[in-house]
Scaffold this motif. Structure first.
Motif, PDB file in Angstrom:
ATOM      1  N   ARG A 161       0.825  -1.211   0.000  1.00  0.00           N
ATOM      2  CA  ARG A 161       0.000   0.000   0.000  1.00  0.00           C
ATOM      3  C   ARG A 161       0.860   1.263   0.000  1.00  0.00           C
ATOM      4  O   ARG A 161       0.451   2.297  -0.525  1.00  0.00           O
ATOM      5  N   ALA A 162       2.030   1.184   0.636  1.00  0.00           N
ATOM      6  CA  ALA A 162       2.914   2.342   0.736  1.00  0.00           C
ATOM      7  C   ALA A 162       4.342   1.846   0.909  1.00  0.00           C
ATOM      8  O   ALA A 162       4.579   0.678   1.242  1.00  0.00           O
ATOM      9  N   ALA A 163       5.283   2.751   0.673  1.00  0.00           N
ATOM     10  CA  ALA A 163       6.698   2.399   0.835  1.00  0.00           C
ATOM     11  C   ALA A 163       7.449   3.584   1.418  1.00  0.00           C
ATOM     12  O   ALA A 163       7.186   4.737   1.063  1.00  0.00           O
ATOM     13  N   ILE A 164       8.366   3.279   2.324  1.00  0.00           N
ATOM     14  CA  ILE A 164       9.296   4.277   2.847  1.00  0.00           C
ATOM     15  C   ILE A 164      10.699   3.800   2.504  1.00  0.00           C
ATOM     16  O   ILE A 164      11.131   2.742   2.977  1.00  0.00           O
ATOM     17  N   ILE A 165      11.404   4.551   1.655  1.00  0.00           N
ATOM     18  CA  ILE A 165      12.800   4.245   1.367  1.00  0.00           C
ATOM     19  C   ILE A 165      13.621   4.965   2.427  1.00  0.00           C
ATOM     20  O   ILE A 165      13.638   6.197   2.492  1.00  0.00           O
ATOM     21  N   THR A 166      14.267   4.195   3.288  1.00  0.00           N
ATOM     22  CA  THR A 166      15.001   4.800   4.397  1.00  0.00           C
ATOM     23  C   THR A 166      16.389   5.224   3.935  1.00  0.00           C
ATOM     24  O   THR A 166      16.983   4.632   3.045  1.00  0.00           O
ATOM     25  N   ASP A 167      16.880   6.270   4.578  1.00  0.00           N
ATOM     26  CA  ASP A 167      18.196   6.827   4.234  1.00  0.00           C
ATOM     27  C   ASP A 167      18.287   7.026   2.722  1.00  0.00           C
ATOM     28  O   ASP A 167      19.232   6.600   2.065  1.00  0.00           O
ATOM     29  N   ALA A 168      17.281   7.711   2.183  1.00  0.00           N
ATOM     30  CA  ALA A 168      17.083   7.771   0.739  1.00  0.00           C
ATOM     31  C   ALA A 168      17.923   8.822   0.036  1.00  0.00           C
ATOM     32  O   ALA A 168      18.053   8.781  -1.186  1.00  0.00           O
ATOM     33  N   PHE A 169      18.492   9.751   0.792  1.00  0.00           N
ATOM     34  CA  PHE A 169      19.155  10.881   0.163  1.00  0.00           C
ATOM     35  C   PHE A 169      20.649  10.874   0.458  1.00  0.00           C
ATOM     36  O   PHE A 169      21.067  10.573   1.577  1.00  0.00           O
ATOM     37  N   PRO A 170      21.478  11.198  -0.531  1.00  0.00           N
ATOM     38  CA  PRO A 170      22.930  11.111  -0.340  1.00  0.00           C
ATOM     39  C   PRO A 170      23.476  12.138   0.637  1.00  0.00           C
ATOM     40  O   PRO A 170      24.537  11.944   1.214  1.00  0.00           O
ATOM     41  N   THR A 171      22.772  13.256   0.811  1.00  0.00           N
ATOM     42  CA  THR A 171      23.201  14.269   1.777  1.00  0.00           C
ATOM     43  C   THR A 171      22.100  14.448   2.819  1.00  0.00           C
ATOM     44  O   THR A 171      20.924  14.311   2.528  1.00  0.00           O
ATOM     45  N   GLY A 172      22.500  14.758   4.032  1.00  0.00           N
ATOM     46  CA  GLY A 172      21.527  14.880   5.105  1.00  0.00           C
ATOM     47  C   GLY A 172      21.027  13.514   5.532  1.00  0.00           C
ATOM     48  O   GLY A 172      21.531  12.480   5.117  1.00  0.00           O
ATOM     49  N   ALA A 173      20.013  13.501   6.371  1.00  0.00           N
ATOM     50  CA  ALA A 173      19.413  12.256   6.830  1.00  0.00           C
ATOM     51  C   ALA A 173      17.939  12.326   6.499  1.00  0.00           C
ATOM     52  O   ALA A 173      17.253  13.258   6.915  1.00  0.00           O
ATOM     53  N   GLY A 174      17.437  11.367   5.764  1.00  0.00           N
ATOM     54  CA  GLY A 174      16.037  11.465   5.401  1.00  0.00           C
ATOM     55  C   GLY A 174      15.483  10.220   4.776  1.00  0.00           C
ATOM     56  O   GLY A 174      16.221   9.373   4.256  1.00  0.00           O
ATOM     57  N   ASP A 175      14.163  10.104   4.839  1.00  0.00           N
ATOM     58  CA  ASP A 175      13.426   9.009   4.245  1.00  0.00           C
ATOM     59  C   ASP A 175      12.503   9.578   3.181  1.00  0.00           C
ATOM     60  O   ASP A 175      12.153  10.759   3.193  1.00  0.00           O
ATOM     61  N   LEU A 176      12.092   8.711   2.265  1.00  0.00           N
ATOM     62  CA  LEU A 176      11.139   9.104   1.230  1.00  0.00           C
ATOM     63  C   LEU A 176       9.913   8.217   1.364  1.00  0.00           C
ATOM     64  O   LEU A 176       9.996   6.996   1.211  1.00  0.00           O
ATOM     65  N   LEU A 177       8.781   8.808   1.691  1.00  0.00           N
ATOM     66  CA  LEU A 177       7.523   8.077   1.832  1.00  0.00           C
ATOM     67  C   LEU A 177       6.679   8.270   0.571  1.00  0.00           C
ATOM     68  O   LEU A 177       6.440   9.409   0.149  1.00  0.00           O
ATOM     69  N   PHE A 178       6.223   7.164  -0.001  1.00  0.00           N
ATOM     70  CA  PHE A 178       5.226   7.198  -1.069  1.00  0.00           C
ATOM     71  C   PHE A 178       3.985   6.497  -0.536  1.00  0.00           C
ATOM     72  O   PHE A 178       4.021   5.313  -0.222  1.00  0.00           O
ATOM     73  N   ASP A 179       2.908   7.255  -0.387  1.00  0.00           N
ATOM     74  CA  ASP A 179       1.699   6.710   0.235  1.00  0.00           C
ATOM     75  C   ASP A 179       0.738   6.071  -0.762  1.00  0.00           C
ATOM     76  O   ASP A 179      -0.402   5.741  -0.420  1.00  0.00           O
ATOM     77  N   GLY A 180       1.194   5.884  -1.979  1.00  0.00           N
ATOM     78  CA  GLY A 180       0.355   5.339  -3.034  1.00  0.00           C
ATOM     79  C   GLY A 180      -0.167   6.398  -3.971  1.00  0.00           C
ATOM     80  O   GLY A 180      -0.587   6.100  -5.093  1.00  0.00           O
ATOM     81  N   GLU A 181      -0.097   7.655  -3.511  1.00  0.00           N
ATOM     82  CA  GLU A 181      -0.544   8.785  -4.323  1.00  0.00           C
ATOM     83  C   GLU A 181       0.471   9.916  -4.371  1.00  0.00           C
ATOM     84  O   GLU A 181       0.701  10.506  -5.423  1.00  0.00           O
ATOM     85  N   ARG A 182       1.063  10.205  -3.217  1.00  0.00           N
ATOM     86  CA  ARG A 182       1.979  11.339  -3.125  1.00  0.00           C
ATOM     87  C   ARG A 182       3.294  10.914  -2.484  1.00  0.00           C
ATOM     88  O   ARG A 182       3.340   9.982  -1.675  1.00  0.00           O
ATOM     89  N   HIS A 183       4.349  11.659  -2.852  1.00  0.00           N
ATOM     90  CA  HIS A 183       5.649  11.479  -2.225  1.00  0.00           C
ATOM     91  C   HIS A 183       5.813  12.505  -1.104  1.00  0.00           C
ATOM     92  O   HIS A 183       5.409  13.666  -1.245  1.00  0.00           O
ATOM     93  N   HIS A 184       6.425  12.069  -0.005  1.00  0.00           N
ATOM     94  CA  HIS A 184       6.673  12.945   1.133  1.00  0.00           C
ATOM     95  C   HIS A 184       8.136  12.784   1.541  1.00  0.00           C
ATOM     96  O   HIS A 184       8.563  11.672   1.888  1.00  0.00           O
ATOM     97  N   GLU A 185       8.900  13.863   1.509  1.00  0.00           N
ATOM     98  CA  GLU A 185      10.271  13.820   1.993  1.00  0.00           C
ATOM     99  C   GLU A 185      10.284  14.052   3.496  1.00  0.00           C
ATOM    100  O   GLU A 185       9.659  15.000   3.992  1.00  0.00           O
ATOM    101  N   ILE A 186      10.963  13.172   4.203  1.00  0.00           N
ATOM    102  CA  ILE A 186      11.063  13.270   5.663  1.00  0.00           C
ATOM    103  C   ILE A 186      12.541  13.458   5.983  1.00  0.00           C
ATOM    104  O   ILE A 186      13.314  12.499   5.961  1.00  0.00           O
ATOM    105  N   THR A 187      12.942  14.674   6.228  1.00  0.00           N
ATOM    106  CA  THR A 187      14.359  14.979   6.342  1.00  0.00           C
ATOM    107  C   THR A 187      14.702  15.585   7.685  1.00  0.00           C
ATOM    108  O   THR A 187      13.841  16.010   8.453  1.00  0.00           O
TER     109      THR A 187
END
Length: 274
Positions: free
Chosen positions: A175-201
């Motif tokens: 239903r959804a996916a969170i790619i953890t440690d998704a960004f090469p700089t900083g610390a952050g995850d990328l959440l895709f809720d099935g419709e929208r992407h959300h950067e969690i940094t």
């Protein structure tokens, strides 16, 4: 905010492997559940001999015994959410599919641990990965792989865009996916809720205390979903809590990668208003 629960006791089940050092795996999950204010039960699928410096031996648990553990927990205690970590074999994965398919609208968080932080294989064999892809992902509410695990799950071995990887995981049935440690700089995850992407940094914490961070993140996410927290808020709260747990980690435990140190967090805990 009161630390005393006002409603029915919330229960979570973790399915995974033991970490003899106590920092990750089943032990880490149960500590995270407790910190989030939920009751934790477990089904052990493997054992590792490890500490903060690495993994020295691994062994899987007989699949029949895993089934007995699941039956014992689900028939008596029940659960409001399930976290799945290491999966070891295709036989085990299909057993989990057979047992979990009957859980009606219970959140399932899949943290597809395939390689330990120390580099040891933990359920990354191709037939097991195929079974996860074909069997478990369609039952999963949220999958939480890192970039390498996301590439392995989706067969997009050369893909570097976490958005495309997250979308591919949802296309496979989650239903959804969170790619953890998704960004090469900083610390952050990328959440895709099935419709929208959300950067969690947030700022990258460098403390030497990150052992068990991934397990803590997915276990907290499981607990928050069990408590009824919306996915986006749950993902942001888990990320913030683990960031703090790294910053204030157990630097006096072990000589290698020290464990994270979680603090009470969530709807039933007194703590920072994330």
């Amino acid at each position: 905010m009161s630390g005393t629960p006002t409603g029915p006791r919330v229960r979570c089940l973790t399915i995974g492997s033991s970490d003899s050092g106590g920092g990750a795996g089943i032990q880490g999950d149960l500590k995270a559940f407790a910190r989030a204010g939920v009751y934790g039960a477990s089904a052990l699928v493997g054992v590792t001999a490890q500490n903060t410096t690495g993994v020295t031996a691994t062994a899987s648990i007989d699949t029949g015994m895993v089934g007995h553990q699941l039956r014992a927990v689900l028939e008596d205690i029940g659960t409001d959410a399930v976290k799945i970590g290491t999966t070891w074999s295709a036989e085990l994965v299909w057993l989990l599919v057979d047992r979990l398919v009957w859980l009606d609208e219970v959140p399932v968080v899949l943290d597809p641990v395939m390689i330990s932080a120390a580099g040891s294989a933990l359920g990354g064999e191709e037939d097991a990965v195929t079974a996860v892809r074909e069997g478990l992902l369609p039952l999963t509410w949220v999958a939480t792989p890192n970039l390498a695990e996301a590439r392995r799950l989706t067969l997009l071995e050369e893909e570097s865009d976490p958005r495309k990887l997250a979308e591919a995981i949802v296309e496979l049935g989650a239903r959804a996916a969170i790619i953890t440690d998704a960004f090469p700089t900083g610390a952050g995850d990328l959440l895709f809720d099935g419709e929208r992407h959300h950067e969690i940094t947030g700022p990258r914490r460098v403390s030497g205390c990150d052992h068990g961070a991934g397990c803590a993140h997915s276990a907290l996410l499981t607990a928050f979903l069990a408590q009824g927290m919306p996915l986006t808020r749950a993902a942001r709260t888990a990320h913030a809590a683990v960031s703090l747990a790294i910053e204030r980690g157990a630097a006096d435990v072990g000589a290698g990668r020290h464990p994270v140190e979680l603090h009470p967090v969530g709807p039933t805990a007194e703590g920072p208003p994330w």
